[in-house]
Design a protein around this motif. Structure first.
Motif, mmCIF file in Angstrom:
data_model
loop_
_atom_site.group_PDB
_atom_site.id
_atom_site.type_symbol
_atom_site.label_atom_id
_atom_site.label_comp_id
_atom_site.label_asym_id
_atom_site.label_seq_id
_atom_site.Cartn_x
_atom_site.Cartn_y
_atom_site.Cartn_z
ATOM 1 N N MET A 1 0.837 -1.198 0.000
ATOM 2 C CA MET A 1 0.000 0.000 0.000
ATOM 3 C C MET A 1 0.878 1.257 0.000
ATOM 4 S SD MET A 1 -1.342 0.488 3.947
ATOM 5 C CE MET A 1 -1.888 -1.176 4.239
ATOM 6 N N ARG A 2 0.276 2.344 -0.504
ATOM 7 C CA ARG A 2 0.989 3.622 -0.509
ATOM 8 C C ARG A 2 0.739 4.265 0.856
ATOM 9 N NH1 ARG A 2 0.361 9.091 -2.657
ATOM 10 N NH2 ARG A 2 1.979 9.453 -4.205
ATOM 11 N N CYS A 3 1.785 4.687 1.522
ATOM 12 C CA CYS A 3 1.540 5.185 2.882
ATOM 13 C C CYS A 3 2.512 6.290 3.313
ATOM 14 C CB CYS A 3 1.570 4.028 3.872
ATOM 15 S SG CYS A 3 2.938 2.908 3.654
ATOM 16 N N PHE A 4 2.136 6.954 4.394
ATOM 17 C CA PHE A 4 2.970 8.007 4.972
ATOM 18 C C PHE A 4 2.640 8.152 6.450
ATOM 19 C CE2 PHE A 4 -0.142 11.544 5.214
ATOM 20 C CZ PHE A 4 -1.150 11.049 4.387
ATOM 21 N N THR A 42 2.950 16.085 7.147
ATOM 22 C CA THR A 42 3.678 14.837 6.888
ATOM 23 C C THR A 42 5.012 14.832 7.626
ATOM 24 O OG1 THR A 42 2.686 14.513 4.730
ATOM 25 C CG2 THR A 42 4.787 13.432 5.092
ATOM 26 N N LEU A 43 5.296 13.726 8.283
ATOM 27 C CA LEU A 43 6.621 13.546 8.865
ATOM 28 C C LEU A 43 7.490 12.754 7.892
ATOM 29 C CD1 LEU A 43 5.631 12.786 12.553
ATOM 30 C CD2 LEU A 43 6.921 14.763 11.745
ATOM 31 N N LYS A 44 6.910 11.711 7.307
ATOM 32 C CA LYS A 44 7.694 10.888 6.392
ATOM 33 C C LYS A 44 6.788 10.202 5.372
ATOM 34 C CE LYS A 44 11.169 8.395 4.862
ATOM 35 N NZ LYS A 44 12.240 9.027 4.059
ATOM 36 N N PHE A 45 7.081 10.404 4.098
ATOM 37 C CA PHE A 45 6.364 9.699 3.038
ATOM 38 C C PHE A 45 7.077 8.388 2.783
ATOM 39 C CE2 PHE A 45 5.702 8.814 -1.519
ATOM 40 C CZ PHE A 45 4.321 8.718 -1.525
ATOM 41 N N LEU A 46 6.362 7.265 2.919
ATOM 42 C CA LEU A 46 6.994 5.953 2.746
ATOM 43 C C LEU A 46 6.855 5.461 1.312
ATOM 44 C CD1 LEU A 46 6.800 6.196 5.853
ATOM 45 C CD2 LEU A 46 6.218 3.801 5.947
ATOM 46 N N GLY A 47 5.811 5.898 0.632
ATOM 47 C CA GLY A 47 5.572 5.399 -0.721
ATOM 48 C C GLY A 47 4.961 4.014 -0.663
ATOM 49 N N GLU A 48 5.173 3.263 -1.727
ATOM 50 C CA GLU A 48 4.569 1.920 -1.841
ATOM 51 C C GLU A 48 5.322 0.930 -0.952
ATOM 52 O OE1 GLU A 48 1.498 -0.063 -2.975
ATOM 53 O OE2 GLU A 48 1.787 1.909 -3.900
ATOM 54 N N VAL A 49 4.593 0.283 -0.071
ATOM 55 C CA VAL A 49 5.175 -0.696 0.854
ATOM 56 C C VAL A 49 4.329 -1.967 0.754
ATOM 57 C CG1 VAL A 49 5.526 -1.215 3.312
ATOM 58 C CG2 VAL A 49 6.003 1.087 2.458
ATOM 59 N N LYS A 50 4.979 -3.137 0.776
ATOM 60 C CA LYS A 50 4.220 -4.401 0.717
ATOM 61 C C LYS A 50 3.272 -4.496 1.904
ATOM 62 C CE LYS A 50 7.125 -7.910 -1.385
ATOM 63 N NZ LYS A 50 8.276 -8.661 -0.958
ATOM 64 N N ASP A 51 2.017 -4.850 1.641
ATOM 65 C CA ASP A 51 1.025 -4.946 2.719
ATOM 66 C C ASP A 51 1.515 -5.848 3.848
ATOM 67 O OD1 ASP A 51 -0.461 -3.445 1.040
ATOM 68 O OD2 ASP A 51 -2.167 -4.822 0.887
ATOM 69 N N VAL A 53 4.386 -6.301 5.148
ATOM 70 C CA VAL A 53 5.360 -5.765 6.121
ATOM 71 C C VAL A 53 4.807 -4.573 6.916
ATOM 72 C CG1 VAL A 53 7.438 -6.562 4.919
ATOM 73 C CG2 VAL A 53 6.567 -4.273 4.458
ATOM 74 N N VAL A 54 3.631 -4.083 6.525
ATOM 75 C CA VAL A 54 3.073 -2.906 7.207
ATOM 76 C C VAL A 54 2.924 -3.131 8.715
ATOM 77 C CG1 VAL A 54 0.988 -1.474 7.422
ATOM 78 C CG2 VAL A 54 2.045 -1.832 5.180
ATOM 79 N N PRO A 55 2.367 -4.269 9.167
ATOM 80 C CA PRO A 55 2.212 -4.445 10.620
ATOM 81 C C PRO A 55 3.542 -4.371 11.370
ATOM 82 C CG PRO A 55 0.916 -6.080 9.433
ATOM 83 C CD PRO A 55 1.772 -5.391 8.414
ATOM 84 N N GLN A 56 4.611 -4.911 10.767
ATOM 85 C CA GLN A 56 5.918 -4.875 11.437
ATOM 86 C C GLN A 56 6.454 -3.443 11.493
ATOM 87 O OE1 GLN A 56 7.388 -7.630 12.947
ATOM 88 N NE2 GLN A 56 8.603 -5.963 13.824
ATOM 89 N N ARG A 114 15.439 0.663 7.283
ATOM 90 C CA ARG A 114 15.694 -0.789 7.422
ATOM 91 C C ARG A 114 14.768 -1.612 6.538
ATOM 92 N NH1 ARG A 114 14.266 -1.362 13.185
ATOM 93 N NH2 ARG A 114 15.168 0.474 14.169
ATOM 94 N N TYR A 115 13.676 -0.988 6.128
ATOM 95 C CA TYR A 115 12.731 -1.677 5.243
ATOM 96 C C TYR A 115 12.928 -1.241 3.791
ATOM 97 C CZ TYR A 115 10.459 -3.213 9.491
ATOM 98 O OH TYR A 115 10.204 -3.803 10.703
ATOM 99 N N GLY A 116 14.071 -0.587 3.549
ATOM 100 C CA GLY A 116 14.402 -0.217 2.179
ATOM 101 C C GLY A 116 13.788 1.088 1.707
#
Ligand code: 2AM
Length: 185
Positions: A1-4, A42-51, A53-56, A114-116
Motif C-alpha cells: 500500500m501507498r503510505c505516509f 507529513t513527517l515521512k512519506f513511505l511510498g509503496e510498501v508491501k502490505d 510488512v506494514v504491521p511490522q 531498514r525496510y528499504g
C-alpha cells in the motif's frame, strides 16, 4: 500500500484553515486544493510498501514513538515550494516545538530505512499543503499571508494509507500511535 506518517490536525483547526482560505481558494480555481478534511503535517512519506510488512513497520514505529512526549506546534504564514515565483505547492508553515517534530522525523527515517525506504534528500521542512499546481505558478503575493495562529498539542502520530483517485487522494488512518513519554527530548 501507498503510505505516509503524519501529524493529524484537530478538527476545529482544519475548519479554521478552511474558512481562512475560502477566498484564495475561489481566486485560484486552477490550483488543486487539498480537501480540508485531509489537512495534515507529513513527517515521512513511505511510498509503496508491501502490505505484508506494514504491521511490522507500524509496530517498530509505535515502540519508538511512544517514548516521545506530547509537544506544541503553531501554524505560521504561507509559503510555496520550490519558489513562490514558480510555485508547485502552496503551504502553511509551522512554529513551536518543531525540534520535536524533527526528532520524530529522524527516528522514523532510521526505522523505515531498514525496510528499504530511502532517506529524504530534500531535507525536512514541515508544512501543511494547501494546494498543488499542475504547472509552476506565481504565488509571490500570497507569501507570508497570515493564517490562524493557533497552538495545538501533538499527542499522537498517525500511519496513513494514501489511495489516489481521480477525484482526489483518500487518506485512511491505519494506526494511531500515542506519544507517551514524560519529558524526553
Ligand atoms: P506534500 O503535501 O508536500 O505533497 C501524502 O502524499 C503526503 O506525503 C503529502 O503530505 C505529501 O507532501 C507527502 N509526500 C512527501 N513526499 C512525497 C512524494 N514523493 N510523493 C507523494 N507525496 C509525498
Amino acid at each position: 500500500m501507498r503510505c505516509f506518517v503524519a501529524i493529524d490536525l484537530p478538527g476545529h483547526l482544519k475548519k479554521k484553515v478552511e474558512n481562512h482560505t475560502r477566498q484564495i481558494r475561489q481566486e485560484f480555481p486552477n490550483l488543486k486544493w487539498v480537501d480540508p478534511k485531509n489537512y495534515h503535517l507529513t513527517l515521512k512519506f513511505l511510498g509503496e510498501v508491501k502490505d505484508s510488512v506494514v504491521p511490522q513497520i507500524v509496530s517498530d514505529l509505535a515502540v519508538s514513538i511512544r517514548t516521545f512526549s506530547p509537544f506544541v506546534l503553531r501554524l505560521k504564514g504561507m509559503g510555496a515550494f520550490p519558489h513562490p515565483r514558480q510555485a508547485r505547492v502552496l503551504w502553511i508553515g509551522v512554529n513551536g516545538e518543531t525540534e520535536q517534530a524533527r526528532a520524530l522525523f529522524e527516528t522514523i527515517e532510521d526505522i523505515v530505512v531498514r525496510y528499504g525506504i530511502p532517506k529524504e534528500k530534500r531535507g525536512f521542512k514541515m508544512h501543511l499543503t494547501l494546494a498543488r499546481a499542475r504547472r509552476p505558478v506565481d504565488l509571490r503575493h500570497l507569501e507570508h499571508s497570515p493564517v490562524p495562529e493557533e497552538t495545538f498539542m501533538v499527542r499522537e502520530i498517525v500511519f496513513f494509507q494514501s489511495e489516489l483517485h481521480p477525484e482526489g487522494a483518500r487518506y485512511t488512518p491505519i494506526q494511531r500511535m500515542k506519544l507517551h513519554g514524560t519529558g524526553r527530548s
